[in-house]
Design a protein around this motif. Sequence first.
Motif, PDB file in Angstrom:
ATOM      1  N   THR A 223       3.996  -5.029  -2.741  1.00 43.50           N
ATOM      2  CA  THR A 223       3.497  -5.043  -1.519  1.00 43.50           C
ATOM      3  C   THR A 223       2.195  -5.010  -1.650  1.00 43.50           C
TER       4      THR A 223
ATOM      5  N   THR B 255       0.092   1.028  -2.795  1.00 42.58           N
ATOM      6  CA  THR B 255       1.385   1.499  -2.491  1.00 42.58           C
ATOM      7  C   THR B 255       1.633   2.594  -3.634  1.00 42.58           C
TER       8      THR B 255
ATOM      9  N   THR C   3       7.478   4.913  -2.629  1.00 42.87           N
ATOM     10  CA  THR C   3       8.909   4.791  -1.922  1.00 42.87           C
ATOM     11  C   THR C   3       9.777   3.615  -2.707  1.00 42.87           C
TER      12      THR C   3
ATOM     13  N   ASP D  49      10.964   3.075   3.820  1.00 40.70           N
ATOM     14  CA  ASP D  49      10.679   1.846   3.965  1.00 40.70           C
ATOM     15  C   ASP D  49       9.955   1.433   2.349  1.00 40.70           C
TER      16      ASP D  49
ATOM     17  N   ASN E   5       7.897  -1.408   2.646  1.00 33.13           N
ATOM     18  CA  ASN E   5       6.484  -1.697   2.268  1.00 33.13           C
ATOM     19  C   ASN E   5       5.773  -0.411   2.609  1.00 33.13           C
ATOM     20  N   SER E   6       5.759   0.643   2.440  1.00 36.90           N
ATOM     21  CA  SER E   6       4.617   1.470   2.627  1.00 36.90           C
ATOM     22  C   SER E   6       5.300   2.714   1.237  1.00 36.90           C
TER      23      SER E   6
ATOM     24  N   TYR F 130       4.334   6.829  -0.068  1.00 33.13           N
ATOM     25  CA  TYR F 130       4.865   8.434   1.195  1.00 33.13           C
ATOM     26  C   TYR F 130       4.256   9.496  -0.148  1.00 33.13           C
TER      27      TYR F 130
ATOM     28  N   GLY G 110       1.719   5.857   5.164  1.00 30.49           N
ATOM     29  CA  GLY G 110       1.220   4.172   5.820  1.00 30.49           C
ATOM     30  C   GLY G 110       1.729   3.391   4.934  1.00 30.49           C
ATOM     31  N   GLY G 111       1.539   2.554   5.401  1.00 30.41           N
ATOM     32  CA  GLY G 111       2.160   0.819   5.824  1.00 30.41           C
ATOM     33  C   GLY G 111       1.594  -0.240   5.552  1.00 30.41           C
TER      34      GLY G 111
ATOM     35  N   ASP H  77      -1.569  -0.088   8.277  1.00 30.63           N
ATOM     36  CA  ASP H  77      -2.611   1.320   7.944  1.00 30.63           C
ATOM     37  C   ASP H  77      -3.830   1.056   6.950  1.00 30.63           C
TER      38      ASP H  77
ATOM     39  N   CYS I  59      -1.470   3.032   1.709  1.00 33.65           N
ATOM     40  CA  CYS I  59      -0.005   4.106   1.620  1.00 33.65           C
ATOM     41  C   CYS I  59      -1.419   5.724   1.645  1.00 33.65           C
TER      42      CYS I  59
END
Length: 362
Positions: free
Chosen positions: A282, A286, A290, A313, A315-316, A318, A337-338, A341, A344
Amino acid sequence: MNRMELGTIAAEFPPVLEEKNPRNSEGAFLMLQDGRIIFVYGRFKGENWADHAPADICLVTSEDGGHSFGNGRIVLTCEEEKAVNIMSLSLMNMTNGDIGLFYLVRGTYTLMQMYLRRSSDGGQTWSERVLCTPQEGFFVVNNDRVTRLSDGRILVPAACHRTGDSFFDSRSEVVFFYSDDDGATWNCSEGKCCMPHLSGCTSGLQEPGVLELAAGVIWCWSRTDLGRQYEMFSVDNGNTWTAAQPSRFTSPNSPLCMKRDEKGRIYAIWNPIPEYNGREKTKVFTGGRTPYVIAVSRDNGKSFSEPAAFETDENSGYCYCAILFTEEAMLLGYNAGGPEDGSCLARTRIRRIPLSQLEKIG
């Protein structure tokens, strides 16, 4: 893996660059005696969102069971701690009714230790700090990881990194600190956990967590860069440990979070897909974190349900989930965050999941 729509977003703390707030990260919940819920998180300041950048501790309160949270207020600053950074928070009800706030203090770029402060007025004021890691070193303790065992012992699982002048060893070992007098004094457990084979491994055992399976029987896990969480067990209340071995939980080098509800069920939340050659990168960091999934064990960890993905998502990212169970819901506080931001790690999200939805998992 199933995809499930779980709960609603109760609060969101994105970075606000124009206010020199580049990151809001890693938090912990606590239910107060009057029914209010508090959530504390690391509020970074300046222009840098890295772990060593300046950060304060911010507190927000919910008065409606976690449906919403009010405005935040700073309760501790890194300047007050004479620290480069303070972050990675845990909250605990102490035996005398105080709130216990555990947090990491990075005194220098090679020295990081955990401290405890207590509040007898709902988090308005705080006591002098107590050192929980009574050795000089670089100890990483994730948010929401400090645990009270059934006999009252408080257990702190920590990743210990070797450091020196211009030297930092990413290959950490796991050590354990404990208090048997409600946080007044602290000791280090006799045993520690090491990665049994370091060839091709640059992580060692990082960011450990613990869960009590039975009186005196503790389950510990750590993230690795080998495609799986590794696990260890103690049968003497956390004093000595079995050799680390691969667990059932596949993942990138990101944290696994687990907690038990009032009915004894264990919920696990993690990223199940390891990083691998060819996985699309990405635009922002990240770490391959994800999707974010949840699974439940109804047999004390012997088996877990099929994971259900609730954040997907691509592209984000967690990670770093705090968990709280109320009478009506599960609250999750995690990084989400993505691209907007910058990382992540820069945005924190609170999700409220009704208990009725949890029954449908698995």
